[in-house]
Design an enzyme around this catalytic site. Structure first.
Site, short mmCIF file in Angstrom:
data_model
loop_
_atom_site.label_atom_id
_atom_site.label_comp_id
_atom_site.label_asym_id
_atom_site.label_seq_id
_atom_site.Cartn_x
_atom_site.Cartn_y
_atom_site.Cartn_z
N TYR A 202 38.73 36.83 23.49
CA TYR A 202 38.02 37.38 24.65
C TYR A 202 36.62 37.76 24.16
O TYR A 202 36.49 38.65 23.32
CB TYR A 202 38.73 38.62 25.19
CG TYR A 202 40.03 38.33 25.93
CD1 TYR A 202 41.21 38.07 25.24
CD2 TYR A 202 40.08 38.33 27.32
CE1 TYR A 202 42.40 37.81 25.92
CE2 TYR A 202 41.26 38.07 28.00
CZ TYR A 202 42.42 37.82 27.29
OH TYR A 202 43.59 37.55 27.97
N PRO A 295 41.77 37.69 36.72
CA PRO A 295 42.61 37.11 35.66
C PRO A 295 42.47 37.72 34.28
O PRO A 295 43.32 37.50 33.42
CB PRO A 295 42.20 35.63 35.66
CG PRO A 295 40.87 35.56 36.32
CD PRO A 295 40.82 36.71 37.28
N LYS A 299 47.61 39.03 34.08
CA LYS A 299 48.71 39.78 34.69
C LYS A 299 49.33 39.16 35.94
O LYS A 299 50.45 39.51 36.32
CB LYS A 299 48.21 41.21 35.04
CG LYS A 299 47.96 42.07 33.84
CD LYS A 299 49.25 42.32 33.08
CE LYS A 299 49.04 43.03 31.77
NZ LYS A 299 50.16 42.91 30.86
N TYR A 386 48.67 44.97 27.55
CA TYR A 386 48.62 43.51 27.51
C TYR A 386 50.02 42.91 27.38
O TYR A 386 50.35 41.92 28.03
CB TYR A 386 47.74 43.05 26.34
CG TYR A 386 47.27 41.62 26.44
CD1 TYR A 386 45.97 41.34 26.89
CD2 TYR A 386 48.09 40.56 26.11
CE1 TYR A 386 45.52 40.02 27.00
CE2 TYR A 386 47.66 39.25 26.23
CZ TYR A 386 46.37 38.99 26.66
OH TYR A 386 45.94 37.69 26.78
#
Ligand code: FAD
Ligand code: DHB
Length: 400
Positions: A202, A295, A299, A386
């Protein structure tokens, strides 16, 4: 026609619900506007929480998942030219996520329903739900051969996604909507090239967010933050790869993103939306029909699965004279929905460039990112969210 549960939508929520009900001896009819091939090819999510994997295993749906799924014990956060690992296993006492595409989950579910003789009608039009506050709600649709059907049901599950008809069937004064739009979108590509990373990256970058995910040892999935109104046509492959190279660049490391043919390209708008309650009479909403998350944090698919894991036993009890679990359905699901809504909003806000925002905003984001990778408490919070929420209910035993 008659069935016990009419299900609108053959996405992950509707198909999994149909299977979980079948395990309890409850029959259902699933109707879907798209073709089977379209449902099986639609590129969407790719990350399953621990609890979602466990649910699929316990429900006998994990043969291919156990062979092809890629277990990940963390993610990388990249910002200010540095890449940091967040180690989920170490921070959470062993919890992981599994990279397994939504397309594969849907293929597995359709194959299972078809093999066990389940009624799944693809290519339907003019779906209607009616008599929702009675004990015998009705589902109507026109099948692929043009025949109009009316199905008497004991309950109807609205699993028809954000743009479906079921949420609309709830009188507006009985539905509370909480909603937030974001001034950006994601451009996603599927690329025929081995991933350039062992775990998801990320990346926060002055040009905007980027995400490196994967689908298999030979196929990569990559995302770029783009403007909310941009079209795919404005993004030829070369421009996409240049921008991805730029946003993932790690100066001095020698690391470079591997490039390959683009197999699929699409733009996803970003929105947070929660409609409550997730029930009206004998209509129960599940998945994207009731709520949408941006997004970032992966989830949406997991929430859809968690909803129906609660809904299947609740419908079973309702059909056998115990209304309590059905009465609790919405409140039970909304606890998890709001946790994921917060987490997705937080990840989104921390990682994206906010158009028009000043340098203050970027410094606040960078400070938050530095804190997440420097503080065990902050990293543990990200890892817990997460990988999922074992402390929140998500349905329990599969049989009555
Ligand atoms: P859906 O998968 O939307 O299924 C609903 C089904 O109902 C569809 O097949 C639809 O055709 C059908 N339907 C609609 N109306 C009718 C009708 N009137 N009659 C009959 N059938 C009907 N989540 C992530 O975690 N990561 C991601 O990268 C990600 N990317 C996404 C990209 C896009 C473009 C979208 C839209 C979503 C994405 N999501 C992502 C979210 C995730 O894919 C969804 O949360 C998940 O698909 C929800 O499953 P569902 O079964 O509730 O809804
Ligand atoms: C994927 C999508 C996400 O939204 C995310 O946060 C991680 C992975 C994916 O499609 O692989």
């Amino acid at each position: 026609m008659r069935t016990q549960v009419g299900i609108v939508g053959a996405g992950p929520a509707g198909l999994l619900l149909s299977h979980l009900l079948a395990l309890r001896g409850i029959d259902s009819v699933v109707v879907e506007t798209r073709s089977r091939a379209y449902c099986e090819a639609r590129q969407r999510a790719g990350v399953l929480e621990d609890g979602s994997v466990r649910l699929l295993r316990e429900a006998g749906l994990a043969d291919r998942l156990d062979r092809l799924g890629l277990e990940h014990g963390g993610i990388y956060l990249q910002f200010a030219g540095e890449r940091h690992h967040v180690d989920f296993r170490e921070l959470t006492g062993g919890r992981t996520v599994t990279v397994y595409a939504q397309t594969e989950v849907v293929k597995d579910l359709i194959a299972k329903r078809v093999a066990s003789g389940g009624a799944v009608h693809f290519d339907v039009v003019d779906t209607e739900v009616d008599h929702l506050t009675s004990d015998q709600p009705v589902l109507r649709f026109t099948g692929a051969d043009g025949t109009r059907h009316e199905v008497g049901c004991d309950a109807i599950a609205g699993c028809d996604g954000f743009h479906g008809i079921c949420r609309e069937a709830i009188p507006p004064d009985l539905l509370t909507v909480r909603e937030r739009g974001y001034p950006f979108a994601w451009l996603g590509i599927l690329a025929d090239v081995p991933p350039s990373t062992d775990e998801l990256i990320y990346a926060h970058h002055p040009n905007g967010f980027a995400l490196h995910s994967l689908r298999s040892p030979t196929v990569s999935r990559l995302y770029l933050q783009v403007g909310p109104d941009e079209s795919v046509g404005a993004w030829p492959d070369d421009r996409i790869w240049d921008e991805l190279q730029c946003r993932f660049e790690l100066p001095g490391s020698g690391w470079r993103l591997k490039q390959g043919p683009v197999l699929d390209k699409g733009i996803t708008p970003m929105r947070s939306f929660v409609g409550a309650p997730m029930r009206y009479g004998r209509l129960f909403l599940a998945g994207d029909a009731a709520h949408i998350v941006p997004p970032t944090g992966a989830k949406g698919l997991n929430l859809a699965m968690a909803d129906v894991a609660v809904l299947a036993p609740a419908l079973d009890a309702l059909l056998h004279g115990d209304a309590r679990p059905a009465d609790d359905y919405s409140a039970t699901c909304l606890r998890r929905v709001w946790r994921s809504t917060h987490f997705s909003w937080w990840m989104t806000s921390m990682l994206h460039r906010i158009p028009g925002a000043d340098d203050m905003e970027a410094e606040l984001q960078l400070s938050q990112l530095r804190y997440v990778v420097a503080s065990r408490a902050a990293a543990t919070s990200l890892a817990e969210n997460y990988t999922g929420y074992p402390e929140l209910p998500a349905g329990t035993n599969l049989a009555r």
